[in-house]
Each structure stands twice: as C-alpha cells, then as structure tokens.
Design a protein around this motif. Sequence first.
Motif, PDB file in Angstrom:
ATOM      1  N   LEU A   1     -16.865 -15.347 -10.471  1.00  0.00           N
ATOM      2  CA  LEU A   1     -17.542 -14.085 -10.714  1.00  0.00           C
ATOM      3  C   LEU A   1     -18.054 -13.988 -12.150  1.00  0.00           C
ATOM      4  O   LEU A   1     -19.139 -13.443 -12.391  1.00  0.00           O
ATOM      5  N   VAL A   2     -17.302 -14.495 -13.098  1.00  0.00           N
ATOM      6  CA  VAL A   2     -17.783 -14.534 -14.485  1.00  0.00           C
ATOM      7  C   VAL A   2     -19.062 -15.365 -14.555  1.00  0.00           C
ATOM      8  O   VAL A   2     -20.052 -14.968 -15.187  1.00  0.00           O
ATOM      9  N   GLU A   3     -19.064 -16.509 -13.890  1.00  0.00           N
ATOM     10  CA  GLU A   3     -20.241 -17.365 -13.843  1.00  0.00           C
ATOM     11  C   GLU A   3     -21.424 -16.634 -13.203  1.00  0.00           C
ATOM     12  O   GLU A   3     -22.562 -16.699 -13.691  1.00  0.00           O
ATOM     13  N   THR A   4     -21.156 -15.926 -12.120  1.00  0.00           N
ATOM     14  CA  THR A   4     -22.205 -15.170 -11.439  1.00  0.00           C
ATOM     15  C   THR A   4     -22.792 -14.099 -12.349  1.00  0.00           C
ATOM     16  O   THR A   4     -24.021 -13.927 -12.435  1.00  0.00           O
ATOM     17  N   MET A   5     -21.946 -13.352 -13.027  1.00  0.00           N
ATOM     18  CA  MET A   5     -22.431 -12.305 -13.924  1.00  0.00           C
ATOM     19  C   MET A   5     -23.304 -12.888 -15.025  1.00  0.00           C
ATOM     20  O   MET A   5     -24.361 -12.328 -15.355  1.00  0.00           O
ATOM     21  N   ARG A   6     -22.887 -13.991 -15.600  1.00  0.00           N
ATOM     22  CA  ARG A   6     -23.688 -14.603 -16.659  1.00  0.00           C
ATOM     23  C   ARG A   6     -25.040 -15.064 -16.135  1.00  0.00           C
ATOM     24  O   ARG A   6     -26.072 -14.882 -16.799  1.00  0.00           O
ATOM     25  N   GLU A   7     -25.042 -15.636 -14.935  1.00  0.00           N
ATOM     26  CA  GLU A   7     -26.310 -16.079 -14.350  1.00  0.00           C
ATOM     27  C   GLU A   7     -27.233 -14.899 -14.063  1.00  0.00           C
ATOM     28  O   GLU A   7     -28.465 -15.043 -14.098  1.00  0.00           O
ATOM     29  N   ARG A   8     -26.655 -13.739 -13.777  1.00  0.00           N
ATOM     30  CA  ARG A   8     -27.455 -12.549 -13.478  1.00  0.00           C
ATOM     31  C   ARG A   8     -27.901 -11.813 -14.734  1.00  0.00           C
ATOM     32  O   ARG A   8     -28.662 -10.850 -14.652  1.00  0.00           O
ATOM     33  N   GLY A   9     -27.401 -12.231 -15.897  1.00  0.00           N
ATOM     34  CA  GLY A   9     -27.857 -11.628 -17.136  1.00  0.00           C
ATOM     35  C   GLY A   9     -26.897 -10.683 -17.812  1.00  0.00           C
ATOM     36  O   GLY A   9     -27.280  -9.984 -18.762  1.00  0.00           O
ATOM     37  N   VAL A  10     -25.638 -10.632 -17.376  1.00  0.00           N
ATOM     38  CA  VAL A  10     -24.645  -9.824 -18.081  1.00  0.00           C
ATOM     39  C   VAL A  10     -24.361 -10.481 -19.426  1.00  0.00           C
ATOM     40  O   VAL A  10     -23.965 -11.649 -19.495  1.00  0.00           O
ATOM     41  N   ALA A  11     -24.577  -9.754 -20.497  1.00  0.00           N
ATOM     42  CA  ALA A  11     -24.546 -10.330 -21.836  1.00  0.00           C
ATOM     43  C   ALA A  11     -23.149 -10.730 -22.289  1.00  0.00           C
ATOM     44  O   ALA A  11     -22.978 -11.746 -22.966  1.00  0.00           O
ATOM     45  N   ASP A  12     -22.144  -9.933 -21.938  1.00  0.00           N
ATOM     46  CA  ASP A  12     -20.768 -10.227 -22.348  1.00  0.00           C
ATOM     47  C   ASP A  12     -19.874 -10.170 -21.117  1.00  0.00           C
ATOM     48  O   ASP A  12     -19.216  -9.164 -20.851  1.00  0.00           O
ATOM     49  N   ALA A  13     -19.874 -11.249 -20.354  1.00  0.00           N
ATOM     50  CA  ALA A  13     -19.008 -11.395 -19.182  1.00  0.00           C
ATOM     51  C   ALA A  13     -17.916 -12.386 -19.531  1.00  0.00           C
ATOM     52  O   ALA A  13     -18.208 -13.498 -19.977  1.00  0.00           O
ATOM     53  N   ARG A  14     -16.690 -11.998 -19.328  1.00  0.00           N
ATOM     54  CA  ARG A  14     -15.586 -12.868 -19.731  1.00  0.00           C
ATOM     55  C   ARG A  14     -14.449 -12.779 -18.721  1.00  0.00           C
ATOM     56  O   ARG A  14     -14.309 -11.798 -18.000  1.00  0.00           O
ATOM     57  N   ARG A  15     -13.643 -13.826 -18.695  1.00  0.00           N
ATOM     58  CA  ARG A  15     -12.473 -13.827 -17.825  1.00  0.00           C
ATOM     59  C   ARG A  15     -11.412 -12.929 -18.445  1.00  0.00           C
ATOM     60  O   ARG A  15     -11.061 -13.074 -19.618  1.00  0.00           O
ATOM     61  N   GLY A  16     -10.914 -11.989 -17.654  1.00  0.00           N
ATOM     62  CA  GLY A  16      -9.920 -11.075 -18.174  1.00  0.00           C
ATOM     63  C   GLY A  16      -9.226 -10.325 -17.054  1.00  0.00           C
ATOM     64  O   GLY A  16      -9.749 -10.200 -15.950  1.00  0.00           O
ATOM     65  N   ASP A  17      -8.039  -9.825 -17.352  1.00  0.00           N
ATOM     66  CA  ASP A  17      -7.187  -9.146 -16.371  1.00  0.00           C
ATOM     67  C   ASP A  17      -7.042  -7.689 -16.783  1.00  0.00           C
ATOM     68  O   ASP A  17      -6.532  -7.386 -17.869  1.00  0.00           O
ATOM     69  N   MET A  18      -7.477  -6.767 -15.923  1.00  0.00           N
ATOM     70  CA  MET A  18      -7.379  -5.351 -16.252  1.00  0.00           C
ATOM     71  C   MET A  18      -5.940  -4.863 -16.335  1.00  0.00           C
ATOM     72  O   MET A  18      -5.687  -3.770 -16.859  1.00  0.00           O
ATOM     73  N   PHE A  19      -4.996  -5.656 -15.848  1.00  0.00           N
ATOM     74  CA  PHE A  19      -3.589  -5.281 -15.929  1.00  0.00           C
ATOM     75  C   PHE A  19      -2.864  -5.990 -17.076  1.00  0.00           C
ATOM     76  O   PHE A  19      -1.633  -6.025 -17.102  1.00  0.00           O
ATOM     77  N   ALA A  20      -3.636  -6.528 -18.019  1.00  0.00           N
ATOM     78  CA  ALA A  20      -3.058  -7.129 -19.228  1.00  0.00           C
ATOM     79  C   ALA A  20      -3.965  -6.805 -20.421  1.00  0.00           C
ATOM     80  O   ALA A  20      -4.325  -7.672 -21.216  1.00  0.00           O
ATOM     81  N   LEU A  21      -4.339  -5.537 -20.547  1.00  0.00           N
ATOM     82  CA  LEU A  21      -5.345  -5.138 -21.535  1.00  0.00           C
ATOM     83  C   LEU A  21      -4.871  -5.314 -22.973  1.00  0.00           C
ATOM     84  O   LEU A  21      -5.647  -5.708 -23.848  1.00  0.00           O
ATOM     85  N   ARG A  22      -3.608  -5.009 -23.260  1.00  0.00           N
ATOM     86  CA  ARG A  22      -3.113  -5.099 -24.642  1.00  0.00           C
ATOM     87  C   ARG A  22      -3.146  -6.530 -25.165  1.00  0.00           C
ATOM     88  O   ARG A  22      -3.263  -6.747 -26.378  1.00  0.00           O
ATOM     89  N   GLU A  23      -3.022  -7.500 -24.247  1.00  0.00           N
ATOM     90  CA  GLU A  23      -3.049  -8.896 -24.659  1.00  0.00           C
ATOM     91  C   GLU A  23      -4.465  -9.380 -24.959  1.00  0.00           C
ATOM     92  O   GLU A  23      -4.646 -10.444 -25.558  1.00  0.00           O
ATOM     93  N   GLN A  24      -5.468  -8.608 -24.556  1.00  0.00           N
ATOM     94  CA  GLN A  24      -6.859  -9.052 -24.682  1.00  0.00           C
ATOM     95  C   GLN A  24      -7.689  -8.273 -25.696  1.00  0.00           C
ATOM     96  O   GLN A  24      -8.655  -8.803 -26.248  1.00  0.00           O
ATOM     97  N   PHE A  25      -7.320  -6.998 -25.935  1.00  0.00           N
ATOM     98  CA  PHE A  25      -8.142  -6.149 -26.796  1.00  0.00           C
ATOM     99  C   PHE A  25      -7.265  -5.346 -27.744  1.00  0.00           C
ATOM    100  O   PHE A  25      -6.125  -5.010 -27.429  1.00  0.00           O
ATOM    101  N   GLY A  26      -7.836  -5.026 -28.904  1.00  0.00           N
ATOM    102  CA  GLY A  26      -7.115  -4.257 -29.895  1.00  0.00           C
ATOM    103  C   GLY A  26      -7.157  -2.766 -29.630  1.00  0.00           C
ATOM    104  O   GLY A  26      -7.864  -2.276 -28.753  1.00  0.00           O
ATOM    105  N   ARG A  27      -6.408  -2.039 -30.416  1.00  0.00           N
ATOM    106  CA  ARG A  27      -6.329  -0.582 -30.265  1.00  0.00           C
ATOM    107  C   ARG A  27      -7.709   0.050 -30.497  1.00  0.00           C
ATOM    108  O   ARG A  27      -8.411  -0.279 -31.462  1.00  0.00           O
TER     109      ARG A  27
END
Length: 237
Positions: free
Chosen positions: A89-115
């Motif tokens: 799906l990340v690959e698909t989004m990038r091919e469709r033109g999503v500028a910042d598509a990345r692999r990530g888990d919505m149930f592990a947000l603190r490990e991926q993004f800052g406050r």
Amino acid sequence: MPDPFGRAIRDFHRGEQDEPLLQRDGDLTLDHPIERFYFSSFTVNGEESEWLASRLDGPLLDMGAGAGRHSLYFQERFETVAVEVSDHLVETMRERGVADARRGDMFALREQFGRGRFRSALAIGTQLGLAQSMQGLRKFLGDLAFVTTPDGTAVVDCYDPDHEETEELLGYRDDPTPGLAHRVMHFEYEGDVSDVLLFRLFAPDRLREAAVGTGWTVSEVRYGDDGPHYRAALEKS
C-alpha cells in the motif's frame, strides 16, 4: 507474511488484478469492493465531505491511508503524512502521487512521531476497531493525543454494534456488554491468506467512555447512509 489485501489493491492500481479480493468468515465469502472503497476521488462538494474537511488542518496524519484517497486531496492544502502497515500500500500511494507515504503503525504512534507533531489526524476505514479492546482504544487515544498539538482535532470511524443492521456484517460476533461487539474475518487473494483480523466494534458512547482521561472529547457523531457506520469528530478537552 502474506499481504493479500495490500497486494490486491496494488494490482488493481496497476491494472493487474485478475482475481477478486475475498473477505471470508468460515464458509461466508464476499468480494471486497476495491474500486469503490479506495479509488473513488475524494472531493469537497457536499455536506459530508465539507464536514470532514472542516475538522482537519495541517500538518495532518492520515492513519491506515489505504491507496491514499484522502491524502491526495489534503496534501494539496497542507502537509500530510500517510501511514500504512502494508509495504504494497505504501508503494501504491507513492505511485499515485502521495508525497509523504511511509510504513507505519497507527497503534505505535509514540515510537514514530514526536510530541505535537500534527495538528490533526484521520483514520477512515474502521481500522479503529483493530484496537481490539477498550484498554487498547484508550491507549491509542492517549498516544494520538501525544503526537497532536494542544488544539488538535481528529476524525475516526467505526460500526455501531447497537444499530440493528450491524449483525448483518460479515464476521459479526455478538457481545453481552452493551455498546460492544466483535468482527472476525480474513482476506484471500490469488491463494494468499491473511492473518485473522479481530475488530472490536465500539458504540459512540463507548468511544466517549474510552476518551475520558486521554485528552480527547468526542465533539460530534454523524451516521452515513449505510446503516451502522458512523464518523466521530474528536477535539482536545
């Protein structure tokens, strides 16, 4: 790990899908409507889309972004980060033109993004149910509060188990607790079988209950034309 869901959507995008993407629960089977769910364009041209857009601002976190349907619209207006657990799906989004598509888990947000990284967040596709429990839902809401600003907003969706049509959903499982139910199913595509998915269905009042103490308040709930499905707007309390 097999990813029939993500692979089928990627193949559809590339014009290479020759077999249906199936949802299964035992002997019950449905063809998953890929085009309608993931490739119809999102535009703000009616009450429901205007309501959604009015509650979001940038930077935006699009969680479980699928094929990028919403991200493609919102990234033209403000910074949008789209996350998906599926590499396909990340690959698909990038091919469709999503500028910042990345692999990530919505149930592990603190490990991926800052406050306070995002001004708003979006989770459309009923993946909120993958929190699997009230405790899991509270943790998710607390983590979402951490990565959003003090004036942050969010929109999430789910199926209401108290609605009379909910038990018609494939994989529906009743629960004796008011306002709660389960949905159990898996995906199959070209011989690949996914892990079994366990969704917890939360009625709006259960979502409000889970939000207490997390920093969020459920400010509005709206039902669509398709029975038990609802969207909830969240604001920082």
